[in-house]
Write a protein that holds these residues in place. Structure first.
Motif, short mmCIF file in Angstrom:
data_model
loop_
_atom_site.label_atom_id
_atom_site.label_comp_id
_atom_site.label_asym_id
_atom_site.label_seq_id
_atom_site.Cartn_x
_atom_site.Cartn_y
_atom_site.Cartn_z
N ASN A 8 0.79 -1.33 -0.11
CA ASN A 8 0.05 -0.10 0.01
C ASN A 8 0.84 1.14 0.00
OD1 ASN A 8 -1.39 2.28 1.90
ND2 ASN A 8 -2.96 1.06 0.93
N THR A 9 0.57 2.37 -1.11
CA THR A 9 1.36 3.37 -1.09
C THR A 9 1.52 4.31 0.25
OG1 THR A 9 0.71 3.41 -3.56
CG2 THR A 9 1.79 5.52 -2.58
N GLU A 10 0.53 4.49 0.71
CA GLU A 10 0.40 5.11 2.04
C GLU A 10 1.21 4.58 3.02
OE1 GLU A 10 -3.35 6.26 3.50
OE2 GLU A 10 -4.14 7.49 1.60
N ASP A 11 1.13 3.28 3.31
CA ASP A 11 1.74 2.54 4.37
C ASP A 11 3.41 2.61 4.04
OD1 ASP A 11 -0.35 1.84 5.43
OD2 ASP A 11 -0.70 -0.29 4.59
N ILE A 12 3.93 2.34 2.70
CA ILE A 12 5.37 2.50 2.14
C ILE A 12 5.82 3.89 2.74
CG2 ILE A 12 6.66 2.46 0.44
CD1 ILE A 12 4.84 0.60 -0.97
N ALA A 13 4.87 4.98 2.23
CA ALA A 13 5.35 6.30 2.61
C ALA A 13 5.54 6.65 4.32
CB ALA A 13 4.43 7.20 2.11
N ALA A 14 4.59 6.07 4.96
CA ALA A 14 4.95 6.14 6.41
C ALA A 14 6.12 5.29 6.78
CB ALA A 14 3.58 5.45 7.04
N LEU A 15 6.37 4.19 6.27
CA LEU A 15 7.43 3.50 6.70
C LEU A 15 8.85 4.30 6.43
CD1 LEU A 15 8.65 1.10 8.21
CD2 LEU A 15 8.52 -0.05 5.60
N TYR A 16 8.73 4.65 5.25
CA TYR A 16 10.02 5.56 4.68
C TYR A 16 9.99 6.78 5.69
CZ TYR A 16 13.18 8.42 1.98
OH TYR A 16 14.29 9.22 1.61
N ARG A 17 9.05 7.46 5.84
CA ARG A 17 9.25 8.53 6.97
C ARG A 17 9.55 8.24 8.05
NH1 ARG A 17 6.56 13.44 7.22
NH2 ARG A 17 5.23 13.16 5.33
N GLU A 18 9.13 7.05 8.81
CA GLU A 18 9.63 6.49 10.11
C GLU A 18 11.28 6.37 10.15
OE1 GLU A 18 9.66 2.70 12.63
OE2 GLU A 18 7.91 3.10 11.17
N LEU A 19 11.62 5.65 9.12
CA LEU A 19 13.19 5.16 9.12
C LEU A 19 13.92 6.47 8.60
CD1 LEU A 19 12.87 1.68 8.11
CD2 LEU A 19 12.88 2.54 10.20
N SER A 20 13.43 7.18 7.82
CA SER A 20 14.19 8.70 7.40
C SER A 20 14.65 9.49 8.56
CB SER A 20 13.63 9.11 6.41
OG SER A 20 12.41 9.93 6.65
N GLN A 21 13.83 9.42 9.62
CA GLN A 21 13.89 10.26 10.70
C GLN A 21 15.30 10.11 11.55
OE1 GLN A 21 10.35 10.41 12.65
NE2 GLN A 21 9.37 12.11 11.23
N PHE A 22 15.92 8.88 11.29
CA PHE A 22 16.89 8.62 12.24
C PHE A 22 18.26 9.55 11.61
CE2 PHE A 22 14.89 4.26 12.65
CZ PHE A 22 15.06 4.36 13.88
N PRO A 23 18.62 10.33 12.71
CA PRO A 23 19.58 11.39 12.09
C PRO A 23 20.97 10.60 12.09
CG PRO A 23 19.38 11.41 14.70
CD PRO A 23 18.30 10.48 14.08
N SER A 24 21.92 11.53 11.06
CA SER A 24 23.14 10.93 10.89
C SER A 24 24.33 12.06 11.76
CB SER A 24 23.43 11.12 9.36
OG SER A 24 24.76 10.88 9.07
N LEU A 25 25.20 11.23 12.28
CA LEU A 25 25.92 11.80 13.01
C LEU A 25 27.32 12.40 12.17
CD1 LEU A 25 27.30 12.96 15.79
CD2 LEU A 25 28.04 10.31 16.06
#
Length: 729
Positions: A8-25
């Motif tokens: 599901n497109t919305e579920d994929i987008a939500a998952l991407y949003r969740e994992l993309s929020q991990f910051p890079s040091l």
């Protein structure tokens, strides 16, 4: 049995949003040591992080500080000091040697959208200097990149050294109306200030240093006198040299810098540690410039020891593979002698050190004793921290007994190490430790300052591959290679996962067991992801690097195919649902694989792929790459002859385009100087003409990395939907 897959497109987008929020040091620095009234010691660690903000479509930069209480040998107590704070407009920042002051290069925009650069000096709780550099008209834009850029305090803390674009003469049209005549005195003053415009020079082409260094052409070394606010451009640098990565000599009598040759013309510099360059010293009083290293090699990352006696730097052969196994060299400031401390490693002995592979040394990498250097380097599919004894050349791992993953050194100061650690299922963590005394480095004790939650839904392992005898390279026999497999952790019995095969770019690059957004999200969706470090990758010895030029399109392609076939036999993967995802040389391999093995792959995604080396050679910023990887000699003054054009074409995936059956998604960056987007369009037109399902995503304002937040997010969504559609998921 097929596993459940997120479609599901919305579920994929939500998952991407969740994992993309991990910051890079991204960086760290250590403040001065403070002794309390009770005899305890503590210091402050300042860290900078970067995080994707999908709403603002930009990477947000922020800082966080930590307190470390210690006894100079071990950490007694550590804690964050307050919450995160966003950093705005900072291009560069450096603490002074004593830690009492901080210099900041800042970018601002006025109401008209015009950008200005300010050099600021901060002290305690206030800003004591703010100088608008553009208003001084001594030079062009200041370089903030990590190729040339620097912001270095003099040891006396009275001057700042930086690199900027050389001031260009003003130009005007041949047909500009004449201004009112000036008096003789006004004319002389104008001439002295260099303000007299030159007619007909408005559209002169200024060659730059290519990918990610656009508009950076002629760097100059600049010095700010903090007391007088005066900026001077250093003289004495040879005309044929572009200077950068500079720092002050002992006693502040001059400047040491890395200098790159730019004649007869500039070749792309980003990710190319093979460009002819050397170590130079320019005297501040007489403007005399002295060569300090071999001028036939490629050098970078010079770093002065705490006792100001030695300079360590990395060295490669000039030309050939763009990245390779490097030497660690040392120049003695007082004896004027250069020595090689760690040599190139041709082949790894069982479980032993594989050599140094590093694009930059940390700005601080020396131990307090000025006898040891700490750095990170790839070792096969891992990135480890090592300490080198500069007298004996012995190498010891600081992370061998630590959790398996990838380590990056951010800084070391007074033997306090600050590092980043991550794995394919663990976003970056901030780690600190004290460097043990010489000979006891293996006893290092790491403390985690900033935790990140391990993602339990992802499992990973490393596969070691030995090519079959018929695929062995007779010149470099017996080489092996590795691949990293990520797959969903929880699965019912007999479930077989769809597989996304991903060869890396370069080709002389490497995947390490570190946090990567795209593979993590794909894995969470239900895919297995195979990251292939084929022969020619970094971290496996120089013989592995040298085995690939002249064999691209064959050896690397067979390695990826063999790896995929072997892993299908050993892991719960579905051979009927295999796709390809690769960028740059990884895109080159993906396009080769769908041409050479047309019935194997159900979908293909190629990001800025090389598809025709022969047509790329005249438009890329790295024409030498095209010939070198095809096994041909490169000469800046010579055009390829017809046989060489043919040879380049015969190494390219374009020759197999008639055999392609796999649907192809092409993702292209409009500003790509490395692999110009016309490469992808050439392949697109060839596929369209043959009726193969194909689609192009075209991202303005994005270069080869396609790292813009919007392009990265939109690109992932389209990749996911393309795989779902054509793998019939």
């Amino acid at each position: 049995m097929e596993p459940p897959l997120l479609v599901n497109t919305e579920d994929i987008a939500a998952l991407y949003r969740e994992l993309s929020q991990f910051p890079s040091l991204s960086s760290a620095c250590i403040g001065p040591e403070i002794t309390t009234q009770y005899g305890g010691k503590y210091c402050n660690i300042y860290t900078e992080w970067s995080q994707r903000d999908l709403e603002r479509a930009e990477n947000v930069k922020f800082c966080r500080q930590y307190l470390i209480f210690h006894d100079s040998q071990s950490i007694v107590y550590s804690s964050p000091s307050g919450n995160c704070t966003e950093i705005k407009g900072e291009l560069l920042s450096r603490d002074s040697p004593s830690g009492a002051q901080k210099a900041v290069l800042r970018k601002t925009s006025n109401n008209k959208g015009e950008e200005k650069q300010f050099l600021e000096v901060w002290e305690k709780n206030r800003k004591v200097k703010s100088i608008e550099l553009s208003a001084l008209e001594k030079h062009g834009q200041v370089y903030e990149d990590d190729q040339f850029g620097c912001l270095a305090w003099s040891h006396s803390e009275t001057h700042l050294l930086y690199v900027a674009e050389k001031k260009r003469p003003k130009a005007e049209s041949f047909f500009k109306a004449k201004a009112p005549e000036l008096s003789v005195e006004e004319e002389l003053t104008k001439t002295e200030q260099g303000d007299k415009a030159i007619k007909g020079e408005q559209f002169v082409f200024y060659e730059d240093w290519g990918e990610t260094l656009v508009a950076k052409s002629v760097p100059v070394l600049c010095v700010l006198d903090i007391e007088s606010n005066n900026v001077s451009v250093l003289e004495g640098v040879p005309e044929h040299i572009s200077p950068g990565q500079a720092f002050w000599t002992p006693g502040d009598t001059g400047v040491v810098f890395a200098g790159w040759w730019h004649e007869p013309f500039r070749l792309g510099l980003r990710h190319c540690t093979n460009r002819r360059s050397a170590l130079f010293y320019v005297d501040l009083t007489g403007g005399r410039c002295e060569l300090l290293s071999d001028d036939t090699k490629a050098i970078w990352s010079p770093r002065l020891s705490p006792d100001q006696c030695r300079i360590v730097f990395l060295e490669n052969m000039a030309y050939g593979p763009h990245q390779q196994c490097s030497r660690l060299c040392m120049y003695d400031w007082y004896t004027k002698l250069t020595s090689t401390v760690v040599e190139i490693v041709p082949r790894q002995s069982q479980g032993e050190f594989t050599g140094i592979y590093n694009t930059a040394l940390p700005e601080r990498c020396w131990a307090a004793d000025s006898q040891r250097v700490v750095l990170d380097t790839v070792q096969r599919s891992r990135q480890e921290l090592i300490v080198v004894d500069m007298r004996s050349g012995s190498v010891c791992s600081l992370t061998k007994g630590s959790p398996l993953g990838s380590w990056t050194l951010l800084t070391i100061d007074r033997d306090l190490l600050v590092a980043k650690f991550s794995t394919p299922n663990c976003p970056p963590r901030l780690m600190v430790a004290f460097l043990p005394p010489a000979g006891k480095e293996a006893e290092v004790n790491w403390v985690c300052l900033e935790e990140s939650n391990q993602i339990q839904e992802i499992t990973w392992n490393i596969h070691t591959l030995h090519p079959p005898p018929e695929q062995d390279n007779t010149q470099y026999a017996g080489l092996d290679f590795e691949a990293i497999l990520l797959r969903p952790t929880e699965a019912p019995e007999k479930v077989k996962f769809p597989l996304v095969v991903t060869p890396h770019g370069g080709p002389h690059s490497v995947f390490t067991i570190s946090w990567m957004l795209y593979p993590a999200v794909l894995c969470r969706m239900g895919f297995a992801v195979l990251l292939v470090n084929y022969r020619g990758s970094l971290g496996f010895g120089q013989d592995s690097v040298a085995s690939l030029p002249g064999n691209v399109g064959t050896q690397d392609v067979k390695d990826v195919q063999f790896c995929m076939e072997q892993v299908l036999q050993k892991e719960p993967l579905d051979p009927q649902r295999v796709a390809l995802l690769g960028g740059s040389h990884g895109g080159f391999l993906s396009c080769h694989l769908i041409g050479q093995y047309p019935s194997t792959y159900k979908a293909c995604v190629a990001r800025n792929p090389v598809v025709n080396i022969a047509s790329m050679v005249g438009s890329t910023d790295i024409p030498d790459w095209c010939l070198a990887e095809a096994g041909l000699p490169y000469d800046q003054s010579a055009l390829p002859d017809p046989k060489q054009w043919t040879e380049m074409l015969l190494h390219s995936p374009m020759q197999y385009v008639d055999k392609v059956q796999t649907p192809v998604l092409l993702i292209l960056g409009e500003e790509d100087r490395r692999v110009p987007p016309k490469q992808g369009l050439e392949y697109y037109h060839a596929l369209k003409a043959r009726g193969i399902p194909t689609r192009v995503l075209w991202y303005p304002g994005n270069n080869h990395a396609l790292a813009g937040v919007e392009a990265e997010a939109d690109g992932f969504m389209n990749i996911a939907l393309w795989l779902i559609q054509h793998m019939k998921l």
